[in-house]
Design an enzyme around this catalytic site. Structure first.
Site, PDB file in Angstrom:
ATOM      1  CE1 TYR A 133      -3.725   2.378   0.184  1.00  0.00           C
ATOM      2  CE2 TYR A 133      -2.854   3.094   2.299  1.00  0.00           C
ATOM      3  CZ  TYR A 133      -3.744   3.251   1.256  1.00  0.00           C
ATOM      4  OH  TYR A 133      -4.635   4.306   1.269  1.00  0.00           O
ATOM      5  CE  LYS A 137      -2.679   6.979  -0.881  1.00  0.00           C
ATOM      6  NZ  LYS A 137      -3.984   7.352  -1.502  1.00  0.00           N
TER       7      LYS A 137
END
Length: 270
Positions: A133, A137
């Site tokens: 993740y 991002k």
């Protein structure tokens, strides 16, 4: 100001819609598959939007003065939504001449801040290796900056609403059930923030003159806390006995995790 909010049915998107409406702005909420909330503040209208579809995104920006991009996914489509979708929205907004605030995360950092106050906006983004993740991002930030040079990248952290609406609070509630093996870490640190405060800040950024807007802004809470401290502090607000909260070191859980993602949010405070 006529504002488009992607991810309008999510925790943060819903709060941004409320904050913008309270500030007197016209708000269009963009949603994908989730139905509109039955309660709470409503936007002026809803638009169904696939953020990875350039044509649909361009259409949604017609007549819009600014966009706040909160849409994200933690599911099987996360790469498509979090990375490709952010780039598509940024490119469309830049072409349309529409100011944009892109919501990012503290997980773009590896978890070892170079100062006691935490990561500041100028620190290089380099997510922890293997933390998917965080990689997504960070990739999204780079693509947004390339596509829309004047977009504001706002990095957020663990959010809560004191009503059990956040994933953080749902985890706390679940962990308090008898037999739960979920532990809240004593050695993993964040700067939790109330979602309404973050939403108001996102709207406030767009209310600034264009030349006064920062290109990157940290929107963390004022206090660095361990996950265990966060859980036991929020528990009473959720009707949970803090003594029922299981705590322990992150070493009890397989896999590497960023240890300290404290954000220095003094620029936002100023």
């Amino acid at each position: 100001m006529r504002l488009l909010v992607t991810g309008g049915t999510g925790l943060l998107g819903t709060a941004v819609i409320a904050a913008a409406g309270a500030a007197g702005h016209e708000v269009m909420g963009a949603r994908h598959s989730s139905p509109p909330p039955m309660e709470g503040p409503r936007p002026t209208g809803w638009v169904m939007l696939e953020v990875t579809d350039p044509r649909a995104v361009r259409s949604s920006l017609a007549g819009v003065d600014a966009v706040v991009h909160t849409a994200y996914s933690r599911g099987a489509d996360s790469e498509k939504v979090n990375v490709t979708g952010a780039a598509v929205v940024a490119k469309a907004a830049d072409i349309a001449g529409v100011p944009m605030v892109h919501v990012s995360s503290d997980v773009v950092f590896p978890g070892n801040p170079p100062r006691d106050s935490g990561y500041c906006e100028q620190d290089p983004i380099e997510p922890l290796e293997g933390y998917e993740y965080g990689r997504q991002k960070a990739s999204a930030e780079r693509l947004v900056r390339a596509a829309h040079p004047t977009a504001v990248i706002a990095r957020t952290t663990l959010l809560y609403d004191c009503r059990g609406g956040s994933s953080l609070e749902r985890m706390i509630i679940s962990s308090a059930h008898p037999g739960s093996e979920t532990a809240h870490f004593t050695d993993e640190y964040r700067c939790p923030a109330h979602v309404a405060d973050v939403a108001a800040a996102l709207v406030g950024i767009l209310e600034l003159d264009e030349g006064s807007r920062p290109t990157v802004l940290h929107l963390g809470g004022p206090t660095r806390m361990s996950r265990a401290q966060i859980a036991t502090s929020l528990a009473p607000k959720l009707g949970i006995d803090p003594e029922s909260i299981r705590t322990g070191p992150s070493s009890d859980t397989p896999g590497d995790r960023p240890a300290d993602l404290a954000l220095d949010s003094s620029l936002a405070a100023e």
